[in-house]
Design an enzyme around this catalytic site. Structure first.
Site, PDB file in Angstrom:
ATOM      1  N   ASP A  27      31.424  47.854  33.212  1.00  0.00           N
ATOM      2  CA  ASP A  27      32.657  47.247  33.705  1.00  0.00           C
ATOM      3  C   ASP A  27      33.788  47.645  32.772  1.00  0.00           C
ATOM      4  O   ASP A  27      33.550  48.141  31.661  1.00  0.00           O
ATOM      5  CB  ASP A  27      32.531  45.718  33.772  1.00  0.00           C
ATOM      6  CG  ASP A  27      33.776  45.064  34.376  1.00  0.00           C
ATOM      7  OD1 ASP A  27      34.232  45.530  35.431  1.00  0.00           O
ATOM      8  OD2 ASP A  27      34.306  44.113  33.778  1.00  0.00           O
ATOM      9  N   SER A  28      35.018  47.381  33.211  1.00  0.00           N
ATOM     10  CA  SER A  28      36.175  47.668  32.362  1.00  0.00           C
ATOM     11  C   SER A  28      36.318  46.649  31.241  1.00  0.00           C
ATOM     12  O   SER A  28      37.093  46.855  30.318  1.00  0.00           O
ATOM     13  CB  SER A  28      37.452  47.679  33.208  1.00  0.00           C
ATOM     14  OG  SER A  28      37.680  46.401  33.775  1.00  0.00           O
TER      15      SER A  28
ATOM     16  N   TYR B   9      41.401  49.167  34.534  1.00  0.00           N
ATOM     17  CA  TYR B   9      41.089  50.336  35.347  1.00  0.00           C
ATOM     18  C   TYR B   9      41.976  50.397  36.590  1.00  0.00           C
ATOM     19  O   TYR B   9      42.214  51.470  37.140  1.00  0.00           O
ATOM     20  CB  TYR B   9      39.623  50.295  35.786  1.00  0.00           C
ATOM     21  CG  TYR B   9      38.625  50.796  34.762  1.00  0.00           C
ATOM     22  CD1 TYR B   9      38.972  50.974  33.425  1.00  0.00           C
ATOM     23  CD2 TYR B   9      37.323  51.098  35.148  1.00  0.00           C
ATOM     24  CE1 TYR B   9      38.053  51.432  32.509  1.00  0.00           C
ATOM     25  CE2 TYR B   9      36.389  51.557  34.228  1.00  0.00           C
ATOM     26  CZ  TYR B   9      36.754  51.728  32.912  1.00  0.00           C
ATOM     27  OH  TYR B   9      35.839  52.185  31.997  1.00  0.00           O
ATOM     28  N   GLY B  10      42.437  49.246  37.054  1.00  0.00           N
ATOM     29  CA  GLY B  10      43.212  49.200  38.286  1.00  0.00           C
ATOM     30  C   GLY B  10      44.521  49.945  38.240  1.00  0.00           C
ATOM     31  O   GLY B  10      45.119  50.224  39.279  1.00  0.00           O
TER      32      GLY B  10
ATOM     33  N   GLU C 290      40.572  38.401  29.960  1.00  0.00           N
ATOM     34  CA  GLU C 290      40.215  39.059  28.712  1.00  0.00           C
ATOM     35  C   GLU C 290      40.758  38.302  27.500  1.00  0.00           C
ATOM     36  O   GLU C 290      40.174  38.357  26.415  1.00  0.00           O
ATOM     37  CB  GLU C 290      40.737  40.500  28.702  1.00  0.00           C
ATOM     38  CG  GLU C 290      40.040  41.424  29.688  1.00  0.00           C
ATOM     39  CD  GLU C 290      38.638  41.804  29.256  1.00  0.00           C
ATOM     40  OE1 GLU C 290      38.348  41.781  28.043  1.00  0.00           O
ATOM     41  OE2 GLU C 290      37.811  42.123  30.145  1.00  0.00           O
TER      42      GLU C 290
ATOM     43  N   CYS D 121      32.134  46.718  38.604  1.00  0.00           N
ATOM     44  CA  CYS D 121      33.599  46.824  38.572  1.00  0.00           C
ATOM     45  C   CYS D 121      34.019  47.333  39.938  1.00  0.00           C
ATOM     46  O   CYS D 121      33.540  48.389  40.382  1.00  0.00           O
ATOM     47  CB  CYS D 121      34.036  47.789  37.478  1.00  0.00           C
ATOM     48  SG  CYS D 121      35.793  48.228  37.496  1.00  0.00           S
ATOM     49  N   ASN D 122      34.894  46.593  40.607  1.00  0.00           N
ATOM     50  CA  ASN D 122      35.308  46.990  41.952  1.00  0.00           C
ATOM     51  C   ASN D 122      36.087  48.295  41.953  1.00  0.00           C
ATOM     52  O   ASN D 122      35.893  49.151  42.816  1.00  0.00           O
ATOM     53  CB  ASN D 122      36.150  45.876  42.577  1.00  0.00           C
ATOM     54  CG  ASN D 122      35.319  44.704  43.031  1.00  0.00           C
ATOM     55  OD1 ASN D 122      34.900  44.619  44.179  1.00  0.00           O
ATOM     56  ND2 ASN D 122      35.063  43.776  42.129  1.00  0.00           N
ATOM     57  N   THR D 123      36.986  48.467  40.973  1.00  0.00           N
ATOM     58  CA  THR D 123      37.778  49.696  40.939  1.00  0.00           C
ATOM     59  C   THR D 123      36.897  50.906  40.677  1.00  0.00           C
ATOM     60  O   THR D 123      37.038  51.947  41.333  1.00  0.00           O
ATOM     61  CB  THR D 123      38.872  49.592  39.859  1.00  0.00           C
ATOM     62  OG1 THR D 123      39.689  48.449  40.120  1.00  0.00           O
ATOM     63  CG2 THR D 123      39.743  50.830  39.853  1.00  0.00           C
TER      64      THR D 123
ATOM     65  N   CYS E 220      37.457  41.550  42.293  1.00  0.00           N
ATOM     66  CA  CYS E 220      37.379  42.049  40.920  1.00  0.00           C
ATOM     67  C   CYS E 220      36.390  41.157  40.208  1.00  0.00           C
ATOM     68  O   CYS E 220      36.467  39.920  40.331  1.00  0.00           O
ATOM     69  CB  CYS E 220      38.749  41.997  40.244  1.00  0.00           C
ATOM     70  SG  CYS E 220      38.693  42.380  38.466  1.00  0.00           S
ATOM     71  N   THR E 221      35.471  41.730  39.467  1.00  0.00           N
ATOM     72  CA  THR E 221      34.424  40.908  38.854  1.00  0.00           C
ATOM     73  C   THR E 221      34.951  40.015  37.742  1.00  0.00           C
ATOM     74  O   THR E 221      34.240  39.106  37.297  1.00  0.00           O
ATOM     75  CB  THR E 221      33.271  41.795  38.332  1.00  0.00           C
ATOM     76  OG1 THR E 221      33.794  42.828  37.482  1.00  0.00           O
ATOM     77  CG2 THR E 221      32.509  42.411  39.493  1.00  0.00           C
ATOM     78  N   HIS E 222      36.183  40.225  37.301  1.00  0.00           N
ATOM     79  CA  HIS E 222      36.799  39.292  36.351  1.00  0.00           C
ATOM     80  C   HIS E 222      37.142  37.961  37.036  1.00  0.00           C
ATOM     81  O   HIS E 222      37.142  36.905  36.395  1.00  0.00           O
ATOM     82  CB  HIS E 222      38.088  39.872  35.769  1.00  0.00           C
ATOM     83  CG  HIS E 222      37.892  40.876  34.676  1.00  0.00           C
ATOM     84  ND1 HIS E 222      37.443  42.144  34.922  1.00  0.00           N
ATOM     85  CD2 HIS E 222      38.096  40.789  33.331  1.00  0.00           C
ATOM     86  CE1 HIS E 222      37.379  42.811  33.769  1.00  0.00           C
ATOM     87  NE2 HIS E 222      37.772  42.012  32.794  1.00  0.00           N
TER      88      HIS E 222
END
Length: 270
Positions: A10-11, A42-43, A152, A73-75, A184-186
């Site tokens: 993931d980012s 990443y987006g 984050e 990570c979706n992106t 988004c996994t966040h």
């Protein structure tokens, strides 16, 4: 059977929402998790950059002897999944297809919202997949780029955090959606803030649970399930600040962990 670990990329810390599902439902499976915090978000990156980053991390994880890779990570799923599927000698699972399937199963009026990074929204990956699953689905996507840095930085508890989330999801209200994909996994880390912002009449879809089901299916089909007696281990790597990563990871996973810092140059020189 195979006791090698499952890899997650993931980012940042967002992919922990997917890893948590696997840790909970597959307690005998070891994992190796990589968060690329030094290069997020990443987006806002180009497809070429994301493909480069994803390939570097995948090769790092392959050296850790992973048996399956989850692109949590979706992106990265939208921009790099086909490339990784072609290049890697192991199964690769993304988050968009499972999340879309769960949303189609959840919606009652076929009006589905997606909140995600600008990169995921601009890729139209969810739009395509949801339309493929149900051509009558109406999809309304919204970029929420402020959410990743909030997560984050651990800013997903206070009243001021709620105000930001409520303001940023406001544009999705006018479309009559009954289902909202956390694209988004966040975002599941701030799920309570998002739910309060949209109201209880809108069902939130967290692709993490659906991804876990696909992991289980893939492990069984490829005979890669860990033996019942296997003692799971958990390794975490980040290109960011390890102490900061640990703080958020322990809060989300509700367990003590250790994390190792990896310098970006170590990835670029491989």
């Amino acid at each position: 059977m195979n006791s090698q670990p499952i890899g997650f990329m993931d980012s940042g810390v967002g992919g922990l929402t997917v890893a948590k599902e696997v840790i909970t439902k597959l307690p005998n499976e070891s994992i190796v998790y990589f968060g690329d915090e030094a290069r997020l978000p990443y987006g806002e990156k180009s497809q070429a950059q994301i493909q480069t980053f994803a390939t570097q991390i995948a090769h790092f994880l392959i050296q850790k002897q992973i048996k399956l890779l989850v692109v949590a990570c979706n992106t990265a799923t939208a921009q790099a999944l086909p490339l990784l599927e072609r290049e890697l000698p192991i199964p690769v699972i993304g988050v968009i297809d499972p999340g879309s399937q769960l949303a189609i199963q959840t919606t009652k009026n076929n009006r589905i919202g997606v909140i995600a990074t600008n990169g995921t929204v601009n890729s139209h990956a969810y739009d395509r997949e949801l339309k493929r699953l149900d051509r009558d689905a109406a999809v309304f996507s919204l970029g929420c780029p402020r959410f990743i840095p909030m997560v984050e930085d651990g800013k997903y508890h206070s009243r001021s955090d709620q105000e930001v989330v409520s303001a940023d999801v406001q544009p999705v209200f006018g479309h009559g959606i009954d289902t909202l994909i956390l694209g988004c996994t966040h975002y599941p880390i701030m799920r309570s803030l998002i739910q309060r912002a949209v109201g209880d009449h809108i069902q939130l879809v967290d692709p993490g649970a659906a991804v876990c089901e696909q992991v289980v299916t893939t492990l069984k089909q490829t005979n890669l399930i860990a033996p019942a007696e296997h003692h799971a281990t958990y390794q975490f790597f980040t290109t960011g600040n390890a102490d900061k990563f640990i703080q958020i990871a322990e809060d989300w996973l509700q367990r003590k962990i250790t994390a190792t810092h990896v310098d970006v140059t170590e990835l670029e020189n491989k």
